[in-house]
Write a protein that holds these residues in place. Structure first.
Motif, PDB file in Angstrom:
ATOM      1  N   THR A 191       0.853  -1.173   0.000  1.00 10.03           N
ATOM      2  CA  THR A 191       0.000   0.000   0.000  1.00 10.03           C
ATOM      3  C   THR A 191       0.901   1.240   0.000  1.00 10.03           C
ATOM      4  O   THR A 191       2.059   1.175   0.412  1.00 10.03           O
ATOM      5  N   PRO A 192       0.401   2.381  -0.471  1.00  8.12           N
ATOM      6  CA  PRO A 192       1.216   3.603  -0.420  1.00  8.12           C
ATOM      7  C   PRO A 192       1.628   3.919   1.017  1.00  8.12           C
ATOM      8  O   PRO A 192       0.857   3.710   1.960  1.00  8.12           O
ATOM      9  N   ALA A 193       2.850   4.391   1.199  1.00  8.54           N
ATOM     10  CA  ALA A 193       3.364   4.698   2.525  1.00  8.54           C
ATOM     11  C   ALA A 193       2.508   5.756   3.213  1.00  8.54           C
ATOM     12  O   ALA A 193       1.996   6.690   2.576  1.00  8.54           O
ATOM     13  N   ASN A 194       2.349   5.575   4.523  1.00  9.82           N
ATOM     14  CA  ASN A 194       1.638   6.546   5.375  1.00  9.82           C
ATOM     15  C   ASN A 194       0.212   6.816   4.897  1.00  9.82           C
ATOM     16  O   ASN A 194      -0.304   7.925   5.032  1.00  9.82           O
ATOM     17  N   THR A 195      -0.413   5.770   4.363  1.00  9.48           N
ATOM     18  CA  THR A 195      -1.768   5.915   3.834  1.00  9.48           C
ATOM     19  C   THR A 195      -2.642   4.778   4.325  1.00  9.48           C
ATOM     20  O   THR A 195      -2.305   3.604   4.136  1.00  9.48           O
ATOM     21  N   ASP A 204     -19.174  -3.084  -1.483  1.00  7.76           N
ATOM     22  CA  ASP A 204     -19.840  -2.197  -0.522  1.00  7.76           C
ATOM     23  C   ASP A 204     -19.669  -2.669   0.928  1.00  7.76           C
ATOM     24  O   ASP A 204     -20.363  -2.193   1.822  1.00  7.76           O
ATOM     25  N   GLU A 205     -18.726  -3.599   1.181  1.00 12.56           N
ATOM     26  CA  GLU A 205     -18.527  -4.098   2.547  1.00 12.56           C
ATOM     27  C   GLU A 205     -17.052  -4.081   2.911  1.00 12.56           C
ATOM     28  O   GLU A 205     -16.254  -4.847   2.359  1.00 12.56           O
ATOM     29  N   VAL A 206     -16.697  -3.198   3.850  1.00 13.45           N
ATOM     30  CA  VAL A 206     -15.310  -3.070   4.295  1.00 13.45           C
ATOM     31  C   VAL A 206     -15.038  -4.091   5.393  1.00 13.45           C
ATOM     32  O   VAL A 206     -15.806  -4.205   6.352  1.00 13.45           O
ATOM     33  N   ILE A 207     -13.948  -4.824   5.250  1.00 10.67           N
ATOM     34  CA  ILE A 207     -13.528  -5.764   6.305  1.00 10.67           C
ATOM     35  C   ILE A 207     -12.845  -4.996   7.417  1.00 10.67           C
ATOM     36  O   ILE A 207     -13.178  -5.103   8.591  1.00 10.67           O
ATOM     37  N   THR A 208     -11.841  -4.225   7.039  1.00  9.14           N
ATOM     38  CA  THR A 208     -11.067  -3.425   7.990  1.00  9.14           C
ATOM     39  C   THR A 208     -10.291  -2.391   7.202  1.00  9.14           C
ATOM     40  O   THR A 208     -10.352  -2.340   5.966  1.00  9.14           O
ATOM     41  N   THR A 209      -9.560  -1.566   7.914  1.00  9.21           N
ATOM     42  CA  THR A 209      -8.695  -0.566   7.276  1.00  9.21           C
ATOM     43  C   THR A 209      -7.247  -0.919   7.554  1.00  9.21           C
ATOM     44  O   THR A 209      -6.847  -1.066   8.720  1.00  9.21           O
ATOM     45  N   LEU A 210      -6.468  -1.084   6.480  1.00  5.80           N
ATOM     46  CA  LEU A 210      -5.042  -1.343   6.649  1.00  5.80           C
ATOM     47  C   LEU A 210      -4.380  -0.067   7.157  1.00  5.80           C
ATOM     48  O   LEU A 210      -4.668   1.026   6.675  1.00  5.80           O
ATOM     49  N   PRO A 211      -3.483  -0.173   8.147  1.00  2.00           N
ATOM     50  CA  PRO A 211      -2.928   1.020   8.782  1.00  2.00           C
ATOM     51  C   PRO A 211      -1.960   1.775   7.879  1.00  2.00           C
ATOM     52  O   PRO A 211      -1.416   1.225   6.908  1.00  2.00           O
ATOM     53  N   ALA A 212      -1.749   3.030   8.223  1.00  4.44           N
ATOM     54  CA  ALA A 212      -0.773   3.874   7.524  1.00  4.44           C
ATOM     55  C   ALA A 212       0.613   3.557   8.067  1.00  4.44           C
ATOM     56  O   ALA A 212       0.967   3.965   9.177  1.00  4.44           O
ATOM     57  N   LEU A 213       1.401   2.817   7.306  1.00  2.00           N
ATOM     58  CA  LEU A 213       2.745   2.427   7.714  1.00  2.00           C
ATOM     59  C   LEU A 213       3.766   2.962   6.710  1.00  2.00           C
ATOM     60  O   LEU A 213       3.425   3.309   5.583  1.00  2.00           O
ATOM     61  N   PRO A 215       7.546   1.546   5.518  1.00  2.00           N
ATOM     62  CA  PRO A 215       6.849   1.365   4.246  1.00  2.00           C
ATOM     63  C   PRO A 215       5.431   0.831   4.442  1.00  2.00           C
ATOM     64  O   PRO A 215       5.068   0.398   5.541  1.00  2.00           O
ATOM     65  N   GLY A 216       4.652   0.850   3.376  1.00  2.00           N
ATOM     66  CA  GLY A 216       3.257   0.431   3.454  1.00  2.00           C
ATOM     67  C   GLY A 216       3.096  -1.046   3.754  1.00  2.00           C
ATOM     68  O   GLY A 216       4.062  -1.818   3.815  1.00  2.00           O
ATOM     69  N   VAL A 217       1.849  -1.455   3.940  1.00  2.00           N
ATOM     70  CA  VAL A 217       1.537  -2.854   4.254  1.00  2.00           C
ATOM     71  C   VAL A 217       1.877  -3.739   3.060  1.00  2.00           C
ATOM     72  O   VAL A 217       1.520  -3.439   1.917  1.00  2.00           O
ATOM     73  N   ARG A 218       2.575  -4.842   3.341  1.00  4.95           N
ATOM     74  CA  ARG A 218       2.925  -5.783   2.281  1.00  4.95           C
ATOM     75  C   ARG A 218       1.672  -6.524   1.815  1.00  4.95           C
ATOM     76  O   ARG A 218       0.884  -7.008   2.636  1.00  4.95           O
ATOM     77  N   LEU A 219       1.516  -6.644   0.515  1.00  4.91           N
ATOM     78  CA  LEU A 219       0.375  -7.340  -0.084  1.00  4.91           C
ATOM     79  C   LEU A 219       0.868  -8.366  -1.086  1.00  4.91           C
ATOM     80  O   LEU A 219       1.851  -8.135  -1.794  1.00  4.91           O
ATOM     81  N   GLU A 220       0.156  -9.460  -1.158  1.00  2.00           N
ATOM     82  CA  GLU A 220       0.362 -10.417  -2.232  1.00  2.00           C
ATOM     83  C   GLU A 220      -0.873 -10.310  -3.135  1.00  2.00           C
ATOM     84  O   GLU A 220      -1.996 -10.623  -2.706  1.00  2.00           O
ATOM     85  N   VAL A 221      -0.668  -9.815  -4.356  1.00  2.00           N
ATOM     86  CA  VAL A 221      -1.784  -9.656  -5.293  1.00  2.00           C
ATOM     87  C   VAL A 221      -2.043 -11.002  -5.957  1.00  2.00           C
ATOM     88  O   VAL A 221      -1.206 -11.522  -6.707  1.00  2.00           O
ATOM     89  N   VAL A 248       2.123   0.150  -4.815  1.00  2.37           N
ATOM     90  CA  VAL A 248       3.504   0.544  -5.137  1.00  2.37           C
ATOM     91  C   VAL A 248       4.414  -0.668  -5.044  1.00  2.37           C
ATOM     92  O   VAL A 248       4.074  -1.697  -4.435  1.00  2.37           O
ATOM     93  N   GLU A 249       5.578  -0.547  -5.664  1.00  2.45           N
ATOM     94  CA  GLU A 249       6.564  -1.624  -5.610  1.00  2.45           C
ATOM     95  C   GLU A 249       6.977  -1.882  -4.156  1.00  2.45           C
ATOM     96  O   GLU A 249       7.022  -0.959  -3.338  1.00  2.45           O
ATOM     97  N   PRO A 250       7.308  -3.132  -3.823  1.00  2.82           N
ATOM     98  CA  PRO A 250       7.528  -3.471  -2.409  1.00  2.82           C
ATOM     99  C   PRO A 250       8.841  -2.987  -1.829  1.00  2.82           C
ATOM    100  O   PRO A 250       8.964  -2.829  -0.612  1.00  2.82           O
TER     101      PRO A 250
END
Length: 347
Positions: A191-195, A204-213, A215-221, A248-250
């Motif tokens: 995820t984008p840093a600090n976002t 239309d259904e949010v599970i949770t909000t990934l925190p602003a970190l 670097p950003g939260v690591r994701l596996e697409v 963004v790139e990891p």
């Protein structure tokens, strides 16, 4: 005398544990789910062997009374056996190691290791081999366990705990086999840093909000559907869902932290160096009032906190290694001097 000597462990005790909680709060906390209604109250359906999940603070107590004092610490991954079912958010345990312990443990540290990857039923949390889950109870459905897990967005940022079900045969107190299949790979992004970024189960259904970190939260697409991307977020346990932001790139990927260890004096006894440190021979008993709470199965150490010449006892923290530390009373006759500690012991 022991009750007065021990009082509150935070006074003059080891520093707080430093591992991040992955299965609930390290010490006790209100509202821990320990419902034992129906089939969950059948002791035959409970495993006997567990490990201590990650956590902070003392986790071992004298008994199940909520007012009883904390008497010790246990390190993540240490194996123990239970001696009954939970009462008042504590469970009786027996720890068989260099320091044998009989105590009550906070249920927040009652954990098992995942052996086979999968999604925790009824949640959006995904686990892989080696992840810890807190064991809540057997589920009403045979073969399933009720478990709790916290997604890890980084190695020191946690999400809210989620409780669901997972097959018993995919859980154990032992480490998973070396060839256990890891979660499916995809394209690693962040995820984008600090976002902050919302993660959805549906548009239309949010599970949770990934925190602003940063670097950003690591994701596996795992699925790329243009605007929406199916992802597994975190470092395990994970949240699975969809995001609709530009990723963004990891960059450089973090390595799991290596827990500190000691080669000689146990880590929990290395503070309070103004207090005398003693060797204790195998067979030394650690007592609280008239109850034995621990016995050294091999030589260990004790950090003196208070001395009571009238009763021939010393109030001390006792450990043989980094797995477990207890605070209790030890006979003065059991103390053996350590070279280089003579000046402190004589003061």
């Amino acid at each position: 005398m022991a009750a007065l000597a021990l009082g509150v462990m935070a006074c003059g005790g080891p520093p707080p544990e430093t591992s991040s909680p992955a299965t609930g709060n390290g010490g006790e906390s209100g509202g821990v789910d320990t419902d034992l209604s129906g089939s969950a109250a059948d002791p035959e359906r409970w495993p006997r062997d567990f490990v201590a999940g990650p956590g902070t603070g003392p986790a071992l107590y004298l008994n199940d009374d909520p007012r009883s004092p904390a008497i010790g610490y246990i390190t993540e991954g240490v194996h123990f056996r239970i001696g009954g079912l939970p009462q008042n958010e504590r469970i009786p345990v027996r720890i068989r190691g260099a320091l044998k312990v009989r105590a009550w443990m906070s249920v927040s540290r009652l954990a098992l290791r995942v052996q086979q990857r999968g999604k925790i039923g009824g949640t959006e949390v995904y686990v892989g081999p080696g992840d810890y889950v807190r064991f809540v109870s057997p589920d009403a459905e045979e073969g399933l366990a009720r478990v709790e897990a916290m997604p890890r967005f980084s190695y020191d940022a946690m999400g809210a705990a989620a409780t669901g079900v997972y097959p018993f045969d995919r859980l154990s107190h032992e480490a998973p086999p070396a060839d256990a299949e890891a979660p499916a790979s995809g394209t690693t992004m962040r995820t984008p840093a600090n976002t902050e970024v919302a993660i959805y189960s549906s548009p239309d259904e949010v599970i949770t909000t990934l925190p602003a970190l940063d670097p950003g939260v690591r994701l596996e697409v795992l699925r790329d559907r243009g605007e929406w991307k199916g992802v597994r977020a975190g470092v395990g346990p994970y949240i699975v869902g969809y995001v609709n932001v530009d990723l963004v790139e990891p960059g450089e990927l973090e390595e799991p932290p290596t827990p500190p260890t000691s080669e000689d004096v146990p880590l929990r006894l290395q503070n309070q160096q103004q207090n005398p440190l003693w060797r204790l021979p195998a067979g030394t008993r650690v007592r609280f009032d008239d109850e034995t709470i621990g016995i050294l199965d091999e030589d260990g150490y004790g950090r003196e906190m208070n001395r009571y010449e009238s009763t021939g006892e010393v109030d001390m923290f006792v450990a043989a290694n980094d797995e477990v530390a207890l605070r209790g009373m030890v006979r003065i006759d059991d103390l053996q001097p350590i070279e280089g500690e003579g000046d402190a012991a004589a003061e």
